[in-house]
Structure formats: C-alpha cells, structure tokens
Design an enzyme around this catalytic site. Structure first.
Site, short mmCIF file in Angstrom:
data_model
loop_
_atom_site.label_atom_id
_atom_site.label_comp_id
_atom_site.label_asym_id
_atom_site.label_seq_id
_atom_site.Cartn_x
_atom_site.Cartn_y
_atom_site.Cartn_z
N LYS A 95 10.15 -5.00 -1.65
CA LYS A 95 11.09 -4.84 -0.53
C LYS A 95 12.52 -5.03 -0.96
O LYS A 95 13.43 -4.44 -0.37
CB LYS A 95 10.73 -5.81 0.61
CG LYS A 95 9.37 -5.49 1.23
CD LYS A 95 9.36 -5.47 2.74
CE LYS A 95 8.07 -4.79 3.19
NZ LYS A 95 7.69 -4.96 4.54
N LYS A 140 0.55 2.16 -1.23
CA LYS A 140 -0.17 1.89 0.02
C LYS A 140 0.52 2.55 1.22
O LYS A 140 1.74 2.73 1.23
CB LYS A 140 -0.35 0.39 0.25
CG LYS A 140 0.87 -0.34 0.76
CD LYS A 140 0.48 -1.72 1.33
CE LYS A 140 1.66 -2.29 2.08
NZ LYS A 140 1.38 -2.83 3.38
N LYS A 192 3.79 1.01 7.26
CA LYS A 192 4.43 1.27 8.54
C LYS A 192 5.87 1.73 8.42
O LYS A 192 6.36 2.54 9.18
CB LYS A 192 4.44 -0.08 9.26
CG LYS A 192 3.95 -0.06 10.63
CD LYS A 192 4.26 -1.38 11.29
CE LYS A 192 3.12 -2.35 11.23
NZ LYS A 192 3.46 -3.58 10.53
#
Ligand code: ATP
Ligand code: LTN
Length: 335
Positions: free
Chosen positions: A115, A197, A200
């Site tokens: 992130k 992966k 969202k």
C-alpha cells in the site's frame, strides 16, 4: 452471548464495493459459522481511512457493506454486526497496543509495503500501524478464531505476537486468536492480472467483480478475463494462473471439485468456459443483489440493527478495555 460457544471476529473495510474475492475468501465462510460460534462482524471504517476516502462515498460504501453482510446471509440477530467507529474502545485499545508493538515488526508487513508503494504520496502513520488496530479489534472480544482470506495471515500472526507479549507482562489478559482460512476461494486473483489478488480498491474495474455488479457487466468481465495461449482448461496455478483462477472461482460458486470442472470443460474452448464461469457467478450473486435492493429501502430496520448491535459489541469491548487499563495502572474512573 452464550458462554460455551467460541468467539469469532472478522471485518471488512468499506473502501469500495465488496468483491467476489471478499465474498469467497471471507463473507461466504462467515455465513456458515453463525450457528456454532458467537460471531462479530465489523465494518472497519477506521481502517479504511488509512488511504484517502471521499466522505460521501465512504458513508455509502459503509452502508453497502452492512447490507451485503445481511444479504449474503448473516443474521443480524445472531451475529453482532456493527461499525468500528461506533465503538471507541477499538481506537483506545489500538493506542495502547501501539506501545507494545515494534517498528521493526510493522515494517515487515507485506500489506504495508504494497500500500505504501501504491499510495506513495500518502504513507501515513495509520497505514503503518494498521495491523495494531486490527489486533485491537480482535483482542477486545477475546476472540478464538478469525476467518479471513490468505492475505491476512501475516496480520493475524502479529496480533498473536502482540497479545502474547502483553500477557507475558501483565498476566492472562487476552485470549490468543487463531486464523481460520478456507480451502477454496481463500485467494481469488485479479481477472486481468492473475498474478495479483483481486482487490476492492483496484482502479482497473475489469480486474474485480463486485457483488453488486449487473449480470451483463459480470459476464463481460469474465469474457475479458486473461487466460493463456493454450486452449486447455487445466488447473495449474504456476503455468496457467488465469485459467486456474477461473476454475477456482467456478468450483467455489458451484461446489464442484477441480477434477469435476476439468472434466466438464475438457472439450470446450476458453470462450465457452469463461461464459460458463460468468453465468455461474451471476446465478450465485442474484439472490444477494435482490436482498440488498430490498434492504436499501428499509433505513429504519438498518438503523435499528446497528443501534442494537453497537450496544452488544460495546458491552464486551469495554469489559476487556477496563481490564487492560487496570493492569497498566491507569487510575480507575469514579462514576
Ligand atoms: P482493499 O483493496 O481496500 O485493501 P480488500 O479487497 O483487500 O480491500 P478487505 O476489506 O481488506 O478487502 O478484506 C476483507 C476480507 O476479504 C479479508 O478477510 C480478506 O482476507 C478477504 N480478501 C480480500 N481480498 C481477497 C481475495 N482476493 N481473495 C480471497 N479473500 C480476499
Ligand atoms: N485487515 C483486514 C480487515 C480487518 C480485519 C480486522 C479482519 C480489520 N480488522 C479484524 C479480521 C479481523 C483486511 O484488510 N482484510
């Protein structure tokens, strides 16, 4: 809550639309646990602000997560479903546990590394201490089991380490939680980039399928899914990540085994296979979408559920928090 049952805690961030990955890796498993355990399912809005959120979108996404929890089959009377920010004990214990967590162990977290690369302009302290707040979420409720997708295993380990460290210093305060990771669907990959992966917050919307995507949109995303240059439907995550991901998804929504699915598509090309996967997903999601549409018209019901469950969660959380405060030597508040 019944004393003899074990406790389960898990959560999702209202950082966007719930994806098929979230559903197969987590939510679907939760619905199968509600009779055997005392379960708490939180909408972790405090975690969501570790990346910048638009306020109106965050509010809407939080409500959508709540509706999808219920629509996917979580009974809000049996399970404690609530917003993390409504129970301030999470933030309070989070602060305390920050003082029992090392910079070194936090800097090893894969999610933080990913992130902070993705949001290089906003590497805030909250992003760094994200796992500590998650540990607080879990430990507040003396949780036994935490059902999550594979990507959260490392965060579970650090929660266990923090709890053990605290217990070593102050006695038996926290129950040490264990991860509960399902076999199928624990790691759904992005449709166009099957080496990462499904997430969202992915900007490429063709990588993710949202639970609330329209059927036509779902079908078109599956038709566009990345495969390979062969034309053989065979499970081989190393050599054929795209096809293997589609097989995994198909098996997760149809409850078939990989071998059964391989046989079923032995003679069909990728085109037919992708349509079949898309249709199976649409069929699985349709009832959830209908239920969400109904719930969306019923604001009073949702408000009432949240109010009741916030009380239930707070009662448990503050019991643990008071114990922690006492152990630390904070002067008890006179009421
Ligand atoms: P974000 O993209 O904002 O980081 P996310 O899609 O990773 O969000 P979370 O809200 O962080 O989703 O996770 C909710 C639950 O879904 C967790 O239990 C997590 O392990 C699980 N999960 C997330 N992505 C996947 C995936 N691709 N496959 C299986 N499970 C997943
Ligand atoms: N970190 C998790 C969301 C989350 C969570 C939790 C999961 C926050 N607190 C407590 C289980 C238990 C995620 O990113 N998927």
């Amino acid at each position: 809550m019944a004393e003899e049952k074990k406790t389960i805690f898990s959560g999702m961030q209202p950082s966007g639309l719930i994806t098929l990955g979230n559903y197969l890796g987590a939510l679907r498993n939760w619905t199968q646990l509600q009779d055997e355990y005392n379960c708490l399912y939180c909408i972790v809005d405090l975690h969501a602000i570790t990346v910048r959120q638009d306020p109106a979108k965050l509010r809407r996404a939080s409500k959508e997560v709540l509706m999808q929890y219920i629509a996917a089959g979580l009974d809000p009377e049996k399970n404690i479903i609530y917003y993390q920010s409504h129970v301030p004990a999470h933030a309070e214990l989070g602060w305390i546990l920050n003082c029992f967590t090392y910079m070194g162990e936090l800097s090893r977290m894969t999610q933080f590394k990913e992130k902070s690369q993705k949001h290089a302009d906003n590497i805030n302290a909250g992003l760094f201490t994200y796992p500590v707040l998650m540990a607080a979420d879990i430990l507040l409720y003396q949780t036994d089991l935490v059902p999550v997708g594979e990507d959260q295993r490392q965060h579970l380990e650090i929660a266990r380490d923090i709890a053990g460290r605290f217990n070593n210093l102050y006695g038996d305060v926290f129950r040490i939680p264990e991860a509960y990771i399902g076999k199928v669907g624990a790691r759904v990959m992005a449709l166009q980039q099957p080496d990462k992966k499904m997430s969202k917050s992915d900007e490429n919307k063709n990588n993710t399928v949202a639970l609330l995507d329209e059927p036509a949109v779902i079908l078109s995303k599956f038709k566009k899914a990345m495969t390979d240059s062969e034309n053989e439907v065979r499970y081989d995550p190393e050599q054929k990540p795209g096809v293997s991901n589609l097989l995994n998804i198909y098996c997760a929504v149809t409850d078939k085994t990989i071998a059964e699915a391989e046989r079923e598509f032995a003679n069909s090309g990728y085109g037919n296979f992708k349509v079949a996967v898309g249709e199976a997903v649409v069929e699985k999601l349709e009832p959830i979408q209908k239920k969400v549409a109904e719930l969306d018209k019923n604001k009073d019901y949702l408000d009432q559920i949240i109010a009741m469950n916030t009380e239930r969660a707070s009662a448990i959380a503050y019991k643990t928090l008071r114990k922690v405060q006492k152990k630390l030597g904070f002067v008890p508040r006179v009421r």
